[in-house]
Scaffold this active site. Sequence first.
Site, PDB file in Angstrom:
ATOM      1  N   LYS A 278      -5.374  38.286 -17.582  1.00  8.42           N
ATOM      2  CA  LYS A 278      -4.894  38.691 -16.260  1.00  8.42           C
ATOM      3  C   LYS A 278      -5.682  38.038 -15.135  1.00  8.42           C
ATOM      4  O   LYS A 278      -6.768  37.502 -15.327  1.00  8.42           O
ATOM      5  CB  LYS A 278      -4.887  40.223 -16.150  1.00  8.42           C
ATOM      6  CG  LYS A 278      -3.786  40.835 -17.007  1.00  8.42           C
ATOM      7  CD  LYS A 278      -3.552  42.303 -16.758  1.00  8.42           C
ATOM      8  CE  LYS A 278      -2.321  42.774 -17.546  1.00  8.42           C
ATOM      9  NZ  LYS A 278      -2.077  44.215 -17.414  1.00  8.42           N
ATOM     10  N   ARG A 313      -4.422  45.329 -26.105  1.00 10.94           N
ATOM     11  CA  ARG A 313      -3.192  44.515 -26.106  1.00 10.94           C
ATOM     12  C   ARG A 313      -3.567  43.099 -25.679  1.00 10.94           C
ATOM     13  O   ARG A 313      -4.073  42.899 -24.567  1.00 10.94           O
ATOM     14  CB  ARG A 313      -2.178  45.137 -25.147  1.00 10.94           C
ATOM     15  CG  ARG A 313      -0.836  44.433 -25.070  1.00 10.94           C
ATOM     16  CD  ARG A 313       0.093  45.160 -24.101  1.00 10.94           C
ATOM     17  NE  ARG A 313       1.408  44.549 -24.013  1.00 10.94           N
ATOM     18  CZ  ARG A 313       1.717  43.564 -23.176  1.00 10.94           C
ATOM     19  NH1 ARG A 313       0.792  43.081 -22.337  1.00 10.94           N
ATOM     20  NH2 ARG A 313       2.935  43.048 -23.156  1.00 10.94           N
TER      21      ARG A 313
END
Length: 337
Positions: A278, A313
Amino acid sequence: MKEYFRPIVQTDIARPSTSLELAGGWGWFTDVEVLSRSAAPRIVPARDMNATALDALIAPRAPVAGLTMDRPRVMGILNTTPDSFSDGGKHNSVAAACAGALSMAEADILDIGGESTRPGAAFVSEEEEIARTAPAIEAIRAAGVSQLISIDTRKATVAAAALEAGATLVNDVSGFTFDADLAPLCAERGAPVCVMHAQGDPATMQKDPQYDNVLLDVYDFLDDQIARLVRAGVQRSQIIADPGIGFGKTLDHNLSLLARLSLFHGLGVPILLGVSRKRFIGTIGKAEAAEDRMPGSLAVALAALKHGTQIVRVHDVPETVQAIALWRASVAGCAHG
């Protein structure tokens, strides 16, 4: 005044006899940080907590669709989209999705999504999302893949098609706020769910997100949504919670959540953390391209394990599995089977 209790998690092998095991996992604690909206944080002995709040922290988490939560679990990301921020276009054919699934053989769960949720992403119709995901799931099952498959969607019709195709779990980035039919569907099908926090939708969520207290606001949202899911008929033992790093949150918001991640054990359900590649990892780690953020993603995943987070994840499954194995061995002083 509502109080929130964050276990100060330890993983050291020198564990005192007064310690309490965290959620039936690998962490333990003797003290908690007490948080509220109107007073400064304070540290108190965990055994001074009220019994209900303490039980939420120490009760072993039930297996989710048969997957035990007593050791770290890895969810592999497989997006069948042309425009996801990191792997968009990589798996947007049935053959490519099958190949991607087979390359993630070490993952415990495969999370398959057909609608990009990157900041600024456009809405995808139900028909298009089904066309992207259901045939891929069918083919992955036909190829002999036995892991749990999660459908990453906020739409009931897409979830229904995915469950028919062989998915097991429903992962909703809207926290079951987008489609009123999704929670009843999951209850009817007996499907485990992951409820995630997001402020706004992907198209607008990064336009100046604001919170009174990001940590407690996210906690309260998840607590409320878990209660709503239970009222809709979803078994509490089959609910996973995700604080939604990067979904309507600034860099400072993300770091505030990560620094006190263990607070979310108070929800009484397993915690899932999705931070892989991210933007904030690129910002702090000086890695502009998403594919260059694997080392930073591993660092945050291992930090999450220190908080007792049950599921991470990730895009980089083999690397994460290896890092977790070495982290566990280093902490315990012996290799795990």
